[in-house]
Design a protein around this motif. Structure first.
Motif, short mmCIF file in Angstrom:
data_model
loop_
_atom_site.label_atom_id
_atom_site.label_comp_id
_atom_site.label_asym_id
_atom_site.label_seq_id
_atom_site.Cartn_x
_atom_site.Cartn_y
_atom_site.Cartn_z
N UNK A 196 0.82 -1.22 0.00
CA UNK A 196 0.00 0.00 0.00
C UNK A 196 0.85 1.26 0.00
N UNK A 197 0.28 2.36 -0.43
CA UNK A 197 0.97 3.65 -0.42
C UNK A 197 0.87 4.32 0.96
N UNK A 198 1.80 5.26 1.19
CA UNK A 198 1.74 6.06 2.40
C UNK A 198 2.10 5.34 3.67
N UNK A 199 2.91 4.29 3.58
CA UNK A 199 3.30 3.56 4.78
C UNK A 199 4.31 4.37 5.60
N UNK A 200 4.22 4.32 6.93
CA UNK A 200 5.27 4.94 7.75
C UNK A 200 6.57 4.14 7.63
N UNK A 201 7.69 4.80 7.84
CA UNK A 201 8.99 4.15 7.69
C UNK A 201 9.22 3.06 8.73
N UNK A 202 8.49 3.13 9.82
CA UNK A 202 8.67 2.15 10.89
C UNK A 202 7.65 1.01 10.81
N UNK A 203 6.91 0.91 9.69
CA UNK A 203 5.93 -0.16 9.52
C UNK A 203 6.65 -1.49 9.34
N UNK A 204 6.20 -2.51 10.05
CA UNK A 204 6.83 -3.83 9.99
C UNK A 204 5.96 -4.86 9.28
#
Length: 399
Positions: free
Chosen positions: A26-34
């Motif tokens: 998906x678009x717009x993920x936070x950089x800390x998404x695991x």
């Protein structure tokens, strides 16, 4: 039951561009998404034929893109049914004999991935729809840590227990996605319409647990680092050695909480923003730094400077007589040693006492040549002036 590999490598390949509907990140993920659900996406400005993408399901014949730096896990009822960590395009097929369940060749992954698959794989054909989730295989940045009060550790360099308050951050990597999903991620994040598992989310209790475990391991990590001879036993090197301290911190976390072996996680790098030592440690550091500064050749230089200050002070207060008194002071220790008498049994006098009972041992005369050589060295080093040297020379020669 599994996946058929359509192509490997970059997602923007010609074959991928021909797919009208596919699952992707998906678009717009936070950089800390695991961990996060795969979402349907069409190449024709998003106008694909899949109109049920919001239900977060994967069905037979679905096309799947796995970008570089991500893995994909299919899950049914909390059990893994497939794992992909090789970037490329895939088609899901639950009946083709050519389909495979595992595509895991990434060298960054732990060697336990194959074993984990055998432990957690789904046995037989699933009776319900499969869910697809992407898991980040990149370094996940900005995982912050900090202490509210001092932590204490044994420091080999200072040869004492020291304390400090510290702040910083670390990057971590998921090295075994199956262990991570099955042993650590709460069920909420591996269900239909699941939210994004974000380590930085303050409401993510699992991420908060990792924060507490890191803080609880800091004292042990500091002790490991400063007592490691390969690191030079210097606390001052921590802030410039992001990988070295990360290894110490990772080892401490693994020993206490088994991150890599139970959860598939590893700390990769650290960045220490500040270390604020307590008052005792600051005082100890100053003393040790002074001792270091006066070690080796610097010690002799310091002694020469101290002697030069004595020559100048003696010359200012008493001229030649003052210099003579200064010279006598420098030889005082030698005179005291020379005045010592040999031991003799009780009731008997020592030989020196028999020969001269009322006579005290005369102090050894100082070698004027040696003293002049010392004064000349001070003059050459610029520690005393020509006038000081001339006055010292006259005093040494008794002129």
């Amino acid at each position: 039951m599994g996946f058929i590999q359509a192509f490997k490598g970059a997602v923007g390949g010609m074959l991928a561009d021909q797919w009208k509907d596919f699952l992707t990140v998906p678009n717009g993920l936070p950089q800390t998404a695991a961990l996060f659900p795969a979402v349907p996406q069409g190449t024709n400005a998003g106008r694909g034929s899949n109109t049920r993408g919001s239900e977060n399901v994967i069905s037979n014949g679905s096309k799947i893109l796995v970008p570089q730096g991500y893995g994909l896990i299919t899950v049914v009822d909390g059990r893994a049914t497939g794992l992909i960590t090789e970037a490329g395009g895939y088609e899901f097929n639950d009946s083709s004999p050519d389909a495979r369940s595992v595509f895991a060749g990434d060298e960054l992954l732990a060697s336990t991935v194959g074993t984990s698959w055998e432990r957690f794989k789904f046995g037989g054909r699933p009776s319900s729809q499969q869910l697809a989730f992407y898991v980040s295989l990149k370094e996940i940045p900005d995982n912050r840590f900090g202490t509210q009060s001092e932590i204490y550790w044994d420091d080999a360099y200072l040869n004492s227990q020291v304390g400090a308050v510290c702040r910083g951050s670390y990057t971590l990597r998921i090295i075994d996605p199956l262990l991570f999903v099955h042993n650590f991620v709460p069920a909420t994040f591996i269900s239909a319409n699941a939210p994004v598992f974000d380590f930085a989310d303050m409401d993510n209790k699992a991420g908060s647990q990792l924060f507490q475990e890191v803080v609880g391991s800091l004292a042990q990590a500091f002790s490991r680092y400063t007592n490691d001879p390969d690191k030079g036993n210097r606390i001052s090197r921590i802030q410039g050695d992001s990988v070295g301290f990360a290894q110490s911190l990772s080892a401490a976390v693994e020993e206490n909480y088994r991150w890599s072996s139970d959860r598939g996680l590893a700390i990769v790098k650290t960045a220490i923003v500040s270390i604020e030592y307590d008052q005792h440690t600051r005082e100890l550091l100053r003393d040790v730094q002074k001792a270091d500064a006066l070690s080796g050749a610097r010690s002799q230089s310091f002694m020469n400077q101290a002697a030069a200050r004595g020559v100048q002070a003696a010359g200012e207060t008493g001229g030649g007589a003052g210099l003579a008194m200064f010279g006598a002071g420098m030889g005082a220790a030698g005179g005291m040693v020379g005045a010592a008498q040999p031991w003799s049994p009780p009731g008997q006098q020592a030989p020196a006492q028999q020969a001269a009972p009322a006579q005290q041992a005369a102090p050894a005369s100082e070698d004027p040549v040696a003293k002049l050589a010392q004064y000349k060295q001070m003059l050459d080093q610029g520690l005393i002036s020509d006038e000081d040297y001339e006055a010292a020379k006259k005093a040494a020669l008794g002129l």
